[in-house]
Design an enzyme around this catalytic site. Structure first.
Site, PDB file in Angstrom:
ATOM      1  N   LYS A  75      15.516  -0.242 -15.303  1.00  8.06           N
ATOM      2  CA  LYS A  75      15.241   0.527 -16.519  1.00  8.06           C
ATOM      3  C   LYS A  75      13.737   0.692 -16.700  1.00  8.06           C
ATOM      4  O   LYS A  75      12.978  -0.246 -16.427  1.00  8.06           O
ATOM      5  CB  LYS A  75      15.846  -0.218 -17.716  1.00  8.06           C
ATOM      6  CG  LYS A  75      15.860   0.559 -19.035  1.00  8.06           C
ATOM      7  CD  LYS A  75      16.504  -0.306 -20.133  1.00  8.06           C
ATOM      8  CE  LYS A  75      16.599   0.421 -21.467  1.00  8.06           C
ATOM      9  NZ  LYS A  75      17.186  -0.430 -22.532  1.00  8.06           N
ATOM     10  N   SER A 211      20.846   2.025 -24.972  1.00 10.53           N
ATOM     11  CA  SER A 211      19.745   2.819 -24.475  1.00 10.53           C
ATOM     12  C   SER A 211      19.554   2.771 -22.958  1.00 10.53           C
ATOM     13  O   SER A 211      18.815   3.589 -22.417  1.00 10.53           O
ATOM     14  CB  SER A 211      18.442   2.333 -25.129  1.00 10.53           C
ATOM     15  OG  SER A 211      18.162   1.001 -24.745  1.00 10.53           O
ATOM     16  N   SER A 235      22.554  -2.400 -25.811  1.00 14.21           N
ATOM     17  CA  SER A 235      22.002  -1.365 -24.923  1.00 14.21           C
ATOM     18  C   SER A 235      22.409  -1.471 -23.463  1.00 14.21           C
ATOM     19  O   SER A 235      22.197  -0.537 -22.699  1.00 14.21           O
ATOM     20  CB  SER A 235      20.475  -1.353 -25.009  1.00 14.21           C
ATOM     21  OG  SER A 235      20.063  -0.690 -26.170  1.00 14.21           O
TER      22      SER A 235
END
Lengths: 547, 538
Positions: A75, A211, A235
């Site tokens: 990420k 996210s 997330s």
């Protein structure tokens, strides 16, 4: 080859059955095929190839590392040395960290190959992975790939990116770059696209969740075998649920946050995306442990552990009654009942339990989150690194202009709220109260576990993946409040939880459930998750038809 | 809450100002009365840099005067994703200091973030200990004195409200000509002890005496270098004036006083300024001021902080600091991995005030000399090691005049002196036994530093610096002097006839001349007696 699990790939590489270089090439080719999913902010294919070559050399000498040649994605809020780390924000668009996050360092030192940095909501604030300066991430499930339709239509890509080739076509399908992002910089762009965004018909797609949506999609679409995300309120588990992969949020303090650009320090946990629970356990084994650079990691020694088959008979599974909330879809509710029945039939004790303070979790979270966000974002002043506005009239003007243009509306909104909550006259009323509520939420879990309940079984998300058109009707705050409802209390308590995809919905989308474990009993949780996974035989997404 | 309090205080003061003006019209004597009846109240906040190899939360060096931005870790530059890692040495220094200041040390202390935007504060917040400081409630006894008047001194005690550990900021340089700011982060993140006192001081002399005492305490503990000229210790002073029986006045804060002298001057100036303001009917504004050492005045700073809300929040990346008593270390906890308070407080050096009192009482040494003995690193120990049955006043004079004269000239740190203590004692004894004249002492000392292996006796013998003991030789030399200076002899005769008071003058003249001729190798007292005998025969 891309349909293999991480465990299988590791095994075959160690055995010399797969060449690391070949595997890497295949992943890169797949990445090009699924590029329109927009899972990556930065692709690091050259780096991955070099790493794969090094792995291949070690393969030749039989002195391989545990994760040698395994393509992974990270990420884009984990710092990567020499590779830009943007948090999908204008603020960090030009930020190249001088160091690796501990999680990245561990992946690389174990031989993994980094194929790219994955897309996310700006600074991790969101649950749809649509509020990114790089545009939204798309869920690969039920996705009609343009590359596929173009191929069907006899068109050839050559070496060019599908985006560049077919941008007008993408637009015609209502796919645009930044629907939810209210960054001023992007406003103009968006206005030109509003028409198409509002006027889409039939050419919609499902959101990836967030996210960490980019990481979930990267694993689901076969670009890599494992990915790192970060989980502050769900997330990791939320996008894992929508994308039909395993998403594991370990106990707070087990994995180092050094180099993870924080959202909420006291809730953030690095998370793991893989296709299977076994795969998650393998990565967890190589990532866990004390880090001198993160004082909140626990110091007691961590022991690597393989998951073993267990008898479910002695197990007590708790079903939190508060999780039967109004927003829960029929589809998820049925899957939940089904899974509970599977446990019961296998001899486990399935009992209803109560987590009475869960209902306050979202509001409590929004206070704590905003407070820490306002504090954590204070370093982005346009001076040492990151976006610097042109305004040089004074330091204050420079700070204000940089922050005004560097952050999107969601980030700015949370900063304002956080600063308000932390004002001297409000601190007691908001921050302190939220801290106390947090403790109550946390105690709910501990009380349940003290009554001989081993694991909790809950939904991960209220529904299967929603359509982008529906999701973007409401603002980020509204969606976060409804999406994180089952995942968020877990972060308050710091306990481990894992998303397990269990079956497909009538619409053909993944339906997932969450298992919640006890502090530092991460392996026990994964062992039960593995049992469930074996029972349900979830049909993983196969995109080999694209290759 | 504090701001409301301050506003009401301001209103009160305005009221008093009105009442006062009214009185002035009624009474002619009010001006005299006012000058005498103001009370001034001073409290201090002292920022002392912790003497440690590395910074409070990072491994970067704390060395002073390094090349710009070379002692900056990624944490110090607030690079995203970096986390603080507490430097245990800094906590230990804080515990020792708190112990020496008589504070109650907290078994659990916590770090907070204090938010404000400033270019040399890279994170946008300072990590400090606002709500749960390392220590509270201390007492420090100190000697108030004025170097211009040693007869006027007294003992006082000041209360310490709290001692907290926090980060230092970087440094900004504003280049007005080119309209730019330059930032040096070498200092950013250096550990500080912020020591907050109660408003216990009355004026500049009082406050600066306390700071002097504090610097001495810290230097003895080696927890802070105390080098104010390097910014290792900076003082902020809160000052207000009021009339007896009335509430405290509105205070101003003078920031960053960087010498003991400035502390005294700035406070005294500010007290005078506030009184003058109030007497002319104006009011004092709660503001931050700086001190200009050249003009000796305090100047209002552009004050952004008046309404600043620092939005304190607990630092989430650091665990609370747990401290233990050796009895309270829990089972199963590795003792080496925890900080045990009483272990750290064992063998704390005595407070300077104790040393003053001891030598003043035990050896009847003047306060001035006590202060010098205590203030000079290592000197008091030298005194204590040599004294035994020797004469304390003579030894003090020897150490302060002769010994320090040489070490200061040579810029030698006493703690690193190569000369063995035994040799220094020997030299003192030789001086006491009048084996060597005062005029030759410094020369011998110089040689002792040049040849630390040689004893003073050896040096004196080698270089012929000892006093000539043969009285015949001395008398011959004295007679020579008398022959050379008949005019002085004549003067002596005249003085003998007139009055006895002036008798010594010509003799001293003769002694001095003879001493020079003998290269100072004589005891002047012996020469005097010889001259007195010789002259009486004339």
């Amino acid at each position: 080859m891309l349909s293999l699990t991480l465990k299988e790939v590791v095994h075959q590489i160690q055995q010399g059955k797969i060449c690391a270089k070949e595997l890497c090439e295949k992943c890169i080719a797949r990445a090009a095929r699924v590029k329109e999913l927009n899972a990556f902010t930065t692709e690091t294919h050259t780096i991955a190839k070099n790493q794969a070559s090094a792995s291949a050399e070690r393969q030749a000498t039989l002195a391989t590392l545990p994760l040698d040649g395994v393509p992974v994605a990270v990420k884009d809020n984990f710092c990567t040395k020499g590779i830009r780390t943007t948090c999908a924000s204008r603020m960090l668009e030009n930020f190249v960290p001088p160091y690796n996050a501990t999680m990245v360092e561990k992946l690389l030192s174990n031989g993994a190959c980094l194929v790219g940095k994955t897309n996310l909501d700006e600074f991790g604030m969101g649950c749809g992975s649509i509020d990114s300066i790089y545009g939204p991430v798309r869920n690969p499930w039920k996705y009609h790939f343009i590359s596929q339709s173009l191929t069907e239509a006899g068109l050839q890509f050559g070496g060019k990116e599908p985006h560049a080739m077919t941008y007008s076509q993408l637009k015609a399908r209502g796919i645009h770059m930044s629907a939810q992002s209210r960054s001023k910089v992007l406003r103009q762009t968006r206005e030109t696209e509003t028409m198409t965004a509002d006027g889409h018909c039939g050419d919609d797609w499902y959101i990836a969740g967030g996210s960490s949506g980019g990481s979930a999609v990267a694993v689901a679409s076969g670009v890599c075998f494992g990915a790192l995300g970060s989980d502050t309120g769900g997330s990791v588990r939320n996008p894992a649920s929508y994308c039909g992969v395993v998403g594991f949020k370990p106990t707070y303090g087990r994995l180092s946050r050094h180099g993870l650009i924080p959202l909420v320090n006291s809730l953030d946990v690095p998370g793991i995306f893989t296709k299977t629970v076994d795969d998650a356990a393998i990565l967890f084994n190589h990532l866990a442990g004390h880090d001198v650079n993160d004082s909140t990691t626990v110091t007691d020694p961590f022991h690597q552990q393989d998951l073993s088959d267990i008898s479910i008979k002695d197990l007590c599974i708790g079903i939190p009654k508060e999780y039967h909330s109004p927003g829960l879809s029929e589809e998820i509710l049925n899957a939940w009942k089904w899974a509970a029945d599977l446990f019961e039939k296998a001899g486990a004790k399935v009992v209803p339990v109560s987590l009475p303070h869960t209902q306050y979790s979202i509001v409590c979270y929004s206070v704590l989150c905003c407070c820490e966000v306002s504090s954590n974002m204070a370093r982005y002043d346009g001076i040492e690194f990151g976006y610097r506005a042109e305004n040089n009239e004074s330091t204050e003007e420079l700070n204000a202009a940089s922050r005004h243009y560097g952050f999107n509306d969601v980030v700015q909104g949370r900063i304002f709220a956080g600063n308000y909550f932390l004002l001297r006259q409000n601190y007691e009323k908001y921050f302190m109260k939220a801290q106390r509520v947090r403790r109550l939420i946390s105690e709910d879990f501990h009380k349940v576990y003290s009554k001989k309940v081993d694991i909790l079984l809950t939904p991960t998300t209220p529904t299967e993946a929603p359509l982008y058109s529906w999701f973007s009707e409401q603002d980020n705050r509204t969606r976060t409040a409804e999406q994180d409802v089952y995942t968020q209390p877990v972060n308050m308590a710091g306990i481990p939880a894992v998303n397990v995809p269990v079956r497909l919905s009538k619409a053909g989308l993944p339906v997932s459930l969450q298992l919640i474990g006890q502090s530092f009993k991460d392996h026990d949780l994964l062992t039960v998750a593995r049992w469930l996974e074996q029972q349900v035989q979830f049909p993983r997404l196969d995109l080999s038809y694209l290759d | 809450m504090v701001s409301i309090h301050q506003i009401s205080l301001r209103r009160l003061c305005r009221l008093f100002a009105l009442v006062f003006r009214h009185n002035r019209h009624c009474s002619n004597s009010s001006k005299n009365r006012s000058a005498q009846t103001w009370r001034s109240v001073v409290g201090l906040e002292i920022h002392a840099q912790i003497q440690s190899e590395s910074k409070l939360f990072s491994g970067a060096s704390t060395k002073y005067a390094g090349s710009t931005n070379t002692q900056v870790s990624i944490f110090d530059a607030a690079i995203p994703g970096t986390l603080p890692v507490l430097n245990r040495r800094c906590i230990e220094a804080g515990v020792r200091t708190a112990g020496a200041l008589g504070c109650k040390i907290s078994q659990v202390s916590k770090f907070d973030r204090k938010h404000y935007f400033y270019a040399d504060l890279p994170t946008g917040y300072q990590i400090t200990q606002q709500r749960h400081p390392l220590a509270r409630d201390g007492k420090v006894k100190y000697l108030v004195y004025n170097t211009d008047n040693w007869n006027k001194y007294n003992w006082k005690t000041a209360s310490i409200i709290q001692l907290q550990i926090e980060q230092d900021s970087g440094k900004s340089l504003h280049d007005a000509d080119r309209n730019r700011s330059l930032i040096d982060l070498n200092r950013a993140g250096v550990g500080l002890m912020e020591i907050v006192t109660a408003p216990d001081f009355t004026d500049g002399e009082d406050a600066s005496s306390f700071v002097r005492e504090l610097v001495l305490i810290l230097r003895r503990l080696e927890t802070c270098s105390g080098k104010m000229e390097e910014g290792a210790l900076r003082v902020d002073a809160n000052i207000s004036v009021h009339r007896p029986g009335e509430p405290l006045g509105v205070r101003t804060e003078i920031k960053n006083l960087n010498s003991i002298r400035s502390v005294g001057r700035a406070i005294d100036y500010e007290i005078k300024r506030q009184i003058a303001e109030l007497e002319s009917g104006r009011e004092i504004v709660n503001e931050t001021r700086s001190f200009d050492a050249q003009s000796g005045q305090t100047i209002a700073m552009r004050d952004k902080e008046k309404l600043q809300d620092y939005r304190f929040m607990p630092e989430p990346n650091l665990l609370p600091v747990f401290l233990y008593d050796s009895k309270s270390v829990p089972m199963g906890v590795d003792r080496a991995s925890v900080i045990v308070i009483d272990n750290l407080l064992q063998g704390l050096p005595p407070a300077p005030s104790e040393s003053y009192e001891r030598i003043h009482k035990d050896h009847k040494i003047s306060i001035r000399n006590c202060v010098i003995l205590v203030n000079e690193d290592g000197l008091l120990k030298m005194f204590d090691d040599i004294i035994e049955k020797r004469d304390a006043k003579a030894l003090t004079n020897f150490l302060i005049t002769d010994f320090l004269g040489v070490t200061h000239a040579r810029n030698i740190n006493l703690l690193q002196s190569p000369v063995p203590l035994r040799h220094i004692a020997d030299l003192f004894d030789m001086k006491t036994d009048r084996c060597i004249s005062n005029d030759n002492i410094s020369q011998v000392l110089e040689l002792m530093f040049d040849f630390p292996d040689k004893t003073p006796a050896e040096i004196v013998k080698e270089k012929q610096l000892d006093n000539i003991q043969d009285t015949e030789v001395l008398r011959a030399e004295c007679e020579k002097t008398l022959l050379k200076h008949p005019d002085v002899v004549q003067r002596w005769k005249v003085s003998q006839q007139k009055e006895k008071k002036g008798r010594q003058d010509p003799v001293i003249k003769l002694v001095n001349t003879t001493m020079t001729a003998l290269k100072n190798r004589a005891d002047p007292l012996v020469l005097i007696s010889i001259f007195e005998k010789l002259l009486s025969k004339k």
